[in-house]
Design an enzyme around this catalytic site. Structure first.
Site, PDB file in Angstrom:
ATOM      1  N   CYS A 109       6.282 -36.986  77.069  1.00 11.12           N
ATOM      2  CA  CYS A 109       6.372 -37.468  75.603  1.00 11.12           C
ATOM      3  C   CYS A 109       6.491 -38.814  75.353  1.00 11.12           C
ATOM      4  O   CYS A 109       6.236 -39.106  73.959  1.00 11.12           O
ATOM      5  CB  CYS A 109       7.547 -36.542  75.133  1.00 11.12           C
ATOM      6  SG  CYS A 109       7.760 -34.742  75.387  1.00 11.12           S
ATOM      7  N   HIS A 166      11.449 -38.004  68.048  1.00 15.64           N
ATOM      8  CA  HIS A 166      10.266 -37.134  68.823  1.00 15.64           C
ATOM      9  C   HIS A 166      10.791 -35.706  68.217  1.00 15.64           C
ATOM     10  O   HIS A 166      11.810 -35.299  67.745  1.00 15.64           O
ATOM     11  CB  HIS A 166      10.708 -37.017  70.194  1.00 15.64           C
ATOM     12  CG  HIS A 166      10.056 -36.134  71.081  1.00 15.64           C
ATOM     13  ND1 HIS A 166       8.664 -35.879  70.996  1.00 15.64           N
ATOM     14  CD2 HIS A 166      10.235 -35.321  72.081  1.00 15.64           C
ATOM     15  CE1 HIS A 166       8.186 -35.032  71.551  1.00 15.64           C
ATOM     16  NE2 HIS A 166       8.907 -34.623  72.400  1.00 15.64           N
ATOM     17  N   ASN A 194       6.253 -28.937  69.408  1.00 15.90           N
ATOM     18  CA  ASN A 194       6.422 -30.360  70.063  1.00 15.90           C
ATOM     19  C   ASN A 194       4.909 -30.413  70.620  1.00 15.90           C
ATOM     20  O   ASN A 194       4.407 -30.057  71.475  1.00 15.90           O
ATOM     21  CB  ASN A 194       7.372 -29.871  71.493  1.00 15.90           C
ATOM     22  CG  ASN A 194       7.463 -30.985  72.314  1.00 15.90           C
ATOM     23  OD1 ASN A 194       6.845 -32.064  72.244  1.00 15.90           O
ATOM     24  ND2 ASN A 194       8.659 -30.935  73.359  1.00 15.90           N
TER      25      ASN A 194
HETATM   26  O1  UT7 Z   1       9.901 -32.814  74.789  1.00 14.37           O
HETATM   27  C1  UT7 Z   1      10.228 -32.890  75.977  1.00 14.37           C
HETATM   28  C2  UT7 Z   1      11.750 -32.704  75.777  1.00 14.37           C
HETATM   29  N1  UT7 Z   1      11.935 -31.057  75.480  1.00 14.37           N
HETATM   30  C3  UT7 Z   1      12.920 -30.836  74.703  1.00 14.37           C
HETATM   31  O2  UT7 Z   1      13.461 -31.494  74.214  1.00 14.37           O
HETATM   32  C4  UT7 Z   1      13.402 -29.260  74.918  1.00 14.37           C
HETATM   33  C5  UT7 Z   1      14.900 -29.261  74.887  1.00 14.37           C
HETATM   34  N2  UT7 Z   1      15.435 -27.849  74.987  1.00 14.37           N
HETATM   35  C6  UT7 Z   1      15.359 -26.892  73.942  1.00 14.37           C
HETATM   36  O3  UT7 Z   1      14.806 -27.386  72.936  1.00 14.37           O
HETATM   37  C7  UT7 Z   1      16.072 -25.731  74.026  1.00 14.37           C
HETATM   38  O4  UT7 Z   1      16.890 -25.935  75.258  1.00 14.37           O
HETATM   39  C8  UT7 Z   1      15.183 -24.480  73.981  1.00 14.37           C
HETATM   40  C9  UT7 Z   1      14.718 -24.214  72.552  1.00 14.37           C
HETATM   41  C10 UT7 Z   1      14.054 -24.501  74.930  1.00 14.37           C
HETATM   42  C11 UT7 Z   1      16.136 -23.213  74.247  1.00 14.37           C
HETATM   43  O5  UT7 Z   1      17.185 -23.212  73.288  1.00 14.37           O
HETATM   44  P1  UT7 Z   1      18.725 -22.751  73.951  1.00 14.37           P
HETATM   45  O6  UT7 Z   1      19.440 -22.681  72.702  1.00 14.37           O
HETATM   46  O7  UT7 Z   1      18.866 -24.109  74.841  1.00 14.37           O
HETATM   47  O8  UT7 Z   1      18.507 -21.547  74.526  1.00 14.37           O
HETATM   48  P2  UT7 Z   1      18.920 -21.169  76.023  1.00 14.37           P
HETATM   49  O9  UT7 Z   1      17.740 -21.809  76.863  1.00 14.37           O
HETATM   50  O10 UT7 Z   1      20.142 -21.459  76.705  1.00 14.37           O
HETATM   51  O11 UT7 Z   1      18.601 -19.554  76.076  1.00 14.37           O
HETATM   52  C12 UT7 Z   1      19.677 -18.627  75.279  1.00 14.37           C
HETATM   53  C13 UT7 Z   1      18.926 -17.276  75.082  1.00 14.37           C
HETATM   54  C14 UT7 Z   1      18.612 -16.883  76.605  1.00 14.37           C
HETATM   55  O12 UT7 Z   1      18.908 -15.432  76.605  1.00 14.37           O
HETATM   56  P3  UT7 Z   1      20.490 -15.085  77.264  1.00 14.37           P
HETATM   57  O13 UT7 Z   1      20.472 -15.511  78.629  1.00 14.37           O
HETATM   58  O14 UT7 Z   1      21.816 -15.640  76.604  1.00 14.37           O
HETATM   59  O15 UT7 Z   1      20.510 -13.565  77.009  1.00 14.37           O
HETATM   60  C15 UT7 Z   1      17.092 -16.943  76.589  1.00 14.37           C
HETATM   61  O16 UT7 Z   1      16.529 -15.934  77.569  1.00 14.37           O
HETATM   62  O17 UT7 Z   1      17.867 -17.264  74.284  1.00 14.37           O
HETATM   63  C16 UT7 Z   1      16.841 -16.585  75.180  1.00 14.37           C
HETATM   64  N3  UT7 Z   1      15.530 -17.053  74.677  1.00 14.37           N
HETATM   65  C17 UT7 Z   1      14.684 -16.592  73.712  1.00 14.37           C
HETATM   66  N4  UT7 Z   1      15.191 -15.655  72.922  1.00 14.37           N
HETATM   67  C18 UT7 Z   1      14.074 -15.227  72.056  1.00 14.37           C
HETATM   68  C19 UT7 Z   1      14.857 -18.204  75.034  1.00 14.37           C
HETATM   69  N5  UT7 Z   1      13.757 -18.438  74.618  1.00 14.37           N
HETATM   70  C20 UT7 Z   1      13.923 -17.512  73.686  1.00 14.37           C
HETATM   71  C21 UT7 Z   1      12.676 -16.935  72.620  1.00 14.37           C
HETATM   72  N6  UT7 Z   1      12.886 -16.039  71.673  1.00 14.37           N
HETATM   73  N7  UT7 Z   1      11.552 -17.669  72.680  1.00 14.37           N
END
Ligand code: UT7
Length: 329
Positions: free
Chosen positions: A116, A256, A286
């Site tokens: 990125c 970003h 993104n």
């Molecule tokens: O560009 C390079 C840099 N990249 C980034 O900056 C990305 C950085 N990360 C993020 O933006 C976030 O971590 C995400 C958007 C990818 C994920 O959000 P989060 O609040 O960190 O969610 P998480 O990964 O901690 O997951 C929370 C819950 C999980 O379920 P359980 O285990 O709590 O039951 C995931 O399985 O959300 C679930 N989950 C979803 N649910 C519905 C993950 N993806 C999805 C989805 N729809 N698409």
């Protein structure tokens, strides 16, 4: 020798197929409510498998627009830099395909693999080469077709990415306009938190590596999120310090566009009001290396930033890499 590099023109190109959150709900177990509340993304523009386009096609379209805005011909270019990790092929560089498509016969061309952060990394390089007089006119592009490496069964990543290219033509400045500061940093110890480990020399292409999906994006989202907030704050502060600026001197923050919550955390940290911040993650998702230059191009087009004003670009990505730059338009 020039004082610094300045912006002569910008352009952008986005994938032709629009993919909404509702479209994604038909592919993986997700909801519009989850995607919007956790990321801020509503739709993204992708290069679909039927679109018959590759990364250098997006680069060429964005590059032509940037050259037109700069009032220059392809033959005026001395260097083409493309920040990308989703090039047309493993080698040669996507920059050389772009050079050929543009007909920029007087240029050298190479890619920058900083995920990125590729565009801001390239800005530091272009600025240094223009300052020393090694190059006069540089076409700098951030371009990505990340949806070509997305695991469409992984709801944690497939909802995040869009495809685009953003371009800037840079040339010498003898006045106060141009690149006021750059800052770039990496930490390879955390590379495995966001990577595509397959198809290189580490894990060679094999039936096993394909079955493991090693060639696709693997991300530990929460760890990446925490580091993104921390590192974008570091980069923003460093770029301001190096230019002798405070947040009050910055007319537009161009962060970003990975996640609205990361953008909000950066604004909050420095007291940037959201109205002084460029946000388009809702429409593009993104787009990795393309994220900063397409936001810069849109900001100029929308009149969000004018000649003489200061933009502060700040980014974080795989590697990890992070970077920022203060730019007087
Ligand atoms: O560009 C390079 C840099 N990249 C980034 O900056 C990305 C950085 N990360 C993020 O933006 C976030 O971590 C995400 C958007 C990818 C994920 O959000 P989060 O609040 O960190 O969610 P998480 O990964 O901690 O997951 C929370 C819950 C999980 O379920 P359980 O285990 O709590 O039951 C995931 O399985 O959300 C679930 N989950 C979803 N649910 C519905 C993950 N993806 C999805 C989805 N729809 N698409």
């Amino acid at each position: 020798m020039a004082l610094r590099a300045k912006l002569l023109g910008t352009g952008r190109a986005v994938g032709p197929t629009c993919l909404t959150n509702d479209d994604l709900c038909r592919i993986v177990d997700t909801t519009d409510e989850w995607i919007v509340s956790r990321t801020g993304i509503r739709e993204r523009h992708i290069v679909g498998s039927g679109d018959d386009l590759c990364t250098s096609d997006l680069c060429t379209e964005a590059g032509r627009k940037a050259l037109a805005a700069a009032g220059l011909e392809p033959s005026d270019l001395d260097l083409i830099l493309v920040g990308t990790v989703t090039g047309d092929c493993k080698f040669p560089a996507t920059a050389v395909f772009t050079q050929a498509k543009l007909g920029a016969r007087n240029a050298s061309a190479m890619d920058i693999a900083a995920a990125c952060s590729g565009f801001v990394y390239g800005l530091e390089l272009a600025d240094a080469l223009i300052r020393t007089g090694q190059k006069k006119h540089v076409l700098l592009i951030g371009a990505e077709v990340l949806t070509s490496m997305v695991d469409w069964t992984d709801r944690g990543t497939c909802v995040l990415f869009g495809d685009a290219a953003g371009a800037a033509v840079l040339g010498p400045s003898d006045d106060e306009t141009g690149v006021l500061s750059t800052y770039t940093k990496s930490n390879g110890e955390l590379a495995e938190l966001l990577w595509a480990p397959g198809c290189g020399t580490l894990r060679r292409l094999s039936p096993e590596s394909l079955a493991n999906k090693d060639h696709l994006i693997h991300m530990q989202g929460r760890h990446v999120y925490v580091n993104a907030v921390k590192c974008m704050a570091d980069a923003t502060q460093q770029a301001m310090d190096r230019a002798g600026l405070t947040p009050a001197d910055v007319d537009l923050l161009i962060p970003h566009q990975a996640n609205i919550r990361i953008i909000e955390a950066t604004c909050e940290r420095f007291g940037f009001p959201l109205e002084k911040t460029m946000i388009n993650v809702d429409r593009y998702g993104n787009t990795s290396a393309a994220s900063i230059p397409i936001a810069l191009d849109e900001a100029l087009e929308m009149g969000r930033i004018h000649k003489g004003q200061v933009a502060l670009m700040t980014v974080f990505g795989g590697g990890f890499t992070w970077a920022a730059s203060a730019l007087r338009i």
